[in-house]
Design a protein around this motif. Structure first.
Motif, PDB file in Angstrom:
ATOM      1  N   TYR A   2      -8.057   5.797 -16.861  1.00 49.24           N
ATOM      2  CA  TYR A   2      -6.861   6.365 -16.999  1.00 49.24           C
ATOM      3  C   TYR A   2      -6.710   7.818 -16.736  1.00 49.24           C
ATOM      4  O   TYR A   2      -7.665   8.656 -16.377  1.00 49.24           O
ATOM      5  N   PRO A  13       1.187   5.611 -16.559  1.00 48.68           N
ATOM      6  CA  PRO A  13       1.176   4.118 -15.884  1.00 48.68           C
ATOM      7  C   PRO A  13       1.099   4.631 -14.210  1.00 48.68           C
ATOM      8  O   PRO A  13       0.428   3.632 -13.824  1.00 48.68           O
ATOM      9  N   ILE A 115      -0.443   2.842  -8.628  1.00 44.10           N
ATOM     10  CA  ILE A 115       0.005   2.005 -10.023  1.00 44.10           C
ATOM     11  C   ILE A 115      -1.208   1.591 -10.789  1.00 44.10           C
ATOM     12  O   ILE A 115      -1.822   0.654 -10.304  1.00 44.10           O
ATOM     13  N   CYS A 116      -1.477   2.134 -11.741  1.00 45.73           N
ATOM     14  CA  CYS A 116      -2.745   2.000 -12.403  1.00 45.73           C
ATOM     15  C   CYS A 116      -2.980   0.750 -13.281  1.00 45.73           C
ATOM     16  O   CYS A 116      -4.079   0.732 -14.111  1.00 45.73           O
ATOM     17  N   GLY A 117      -1.951  -0.241 -13.482  1.00 47.78           N
ATOM     18  CA  GLY A 117      -2.138  -1.196 -14.404  1.00 47.78           C
ATOM     19  C   GLY A 117      -1.382  -2.480 -14.082  1.00 47.78           C
ATOM     20  O   GLY A 117      -0.225  -2.255 -13.354  1.00 47.78           O
ATOM     21  N   ASN A 120       2.163  -2.259 -15.532  1.00 53.29           N
ATOM     22  CA  ASN A 120       2.565  -0.609 -15.389  1.00 53.29           C
ATOM     23  C   ASN A 120       4.300  -0.530 -15.012  1.00 53.29           C
ATOM     24  O   ASN A 120       4.735   0.357 -15.691  1.00 53.29           O
ATOM     25  N   GLU A 123       6.081  -1.373 -17.943  1.00 55.34           N
ATOM     26  CA  GLU A 123       5.971  -0.298 -19.017  1.00 55.34           C
ATOM     27  C   GLU A 123       6.876   1.015 -18.357  1.00 55.34           C
ATOM     28  O   GLU A 123       7.776   1.372 -19.244  1.00 55.34           O
TER      29      GLU A 123
END
Length: 266
Positions: A2, A13, A115-117, A120, A123
């Motif tokens: 993160y 995110p 985009i880390c998830g 996201n 979100e």
């Protein structure tokens, strides 16, 4: 993994490694770690379209990112020509936006955004809706184009072509709005044009206004900060319907950040 903006405490995110930050070891390690993980099914709300801009024969980070979530078929890649004409980002976006049917649209640069998830994007949309504004752009620390130093302007220190004089004055107005975010205690006070989200109907109007500002015959990023100067001026004229994500609740722009600004856990 993160990235957290330490001034606000928000874990972002979507990360934008804009400017020199894309060449740091931290970013390279983060990208490598992301793709070392197993592919998973991502979530992209049906009422959200994601746009990016890329030269057609280049494979980009955002395309690989979306493919990792099995969502590449939901990514709209607007074709750019070589050499890259930054003002064409505005022209092509303005031309394409009327064809979008979803209620919301998000723009993400192609080569340095992650985009880390898997959920996201959902979100980001939820956070955006809670703002009750028309559009939110990413916020960055450096001022680009820079009125004080002349960086990002076609002629240094305000000696721009005559037809740029009114735009320079408009950009000064945008900088006065940037001071609002500094007053709120943020170092992330300047609009970044590479990450944004908004209502589609409004963004059609926004990019049409922006497109109307473009002079003919200029393609150099140093003319007015590429697309960014024109977008900053247009955003300032639409404030407070258009705001910056100065707390990095949705987008974290890494250029000129230090360990005092951002915590990275890999």
């Amino acid at each position: 993994m993160y990235f957290k903006q330490l001034h606000s405490g928000f874990v972002a995110p979507i990360i934008h490694a804009n400017g020199p930050s894309k060449f740091t070891d931290t970013w390279k390690d983060a990208v490598e770690m992301f793709f070392s993980e197993d592919r998973t099914q991502g979530i992209l709300p049906k009422d959200l379209t994601i746009l990016t801009w890329s030269i057609p024969d280049e494979r980009t980070l955002i395309e690989n990112n979306m493919a990792h979530y099995n969502l590449e078929d939901r990514l709209v890649v607007l074709p750019m020509k070589r050499p890259f004409d930054f003002l064409d980002k505005i022209r092509i976006t303005n031309k394409y936006l009327p064809s979008i049917k979803t209620k919301y649209v998000m723009g993400l640069d192609a080569t340095d955004v992650l985009i880390c998830g898997f959920d996201n994007c959902k979100e980001v949309l939820q956070t955006y809706r809670g703002k009750e504004v028309k559009a939110v752009f990413g916020a960055e620390i450096p001022e680009w184009p820079n009125l004080e130093t002349g960086q990002g302007l076609s002629k240094a220190k305000g000696k721009a072509p005559f037809e740029m004089a009114e735009l320079i004055e408009d950009l000064k107005g945008a900088r006065r709005i940037d001071e609002v975010y500094a007053f709120l205690g943020s170092r992330f006070t300047h609009l970044n044009s590479g990450v944004w989200i908004g209502e589609t109907e409004f963004m059609k109007k926004f990019y049409n206004e922006c497109n109307a500002l473009l002079p003919e015959g200029y393609t150099d990023e140093d003319m007015f900060g590429g697309d960014q100067g024109f977008i900053q001026v247009t955003a300032s004229k639409n404030y407070p319907d258009v705001i910056l994500d100065y707390r990095s609740e949705m987008f974290l722009c890494l250029s000129e950040t230090t360990n005092e600004d951002v915590e990275v856990v890999l």
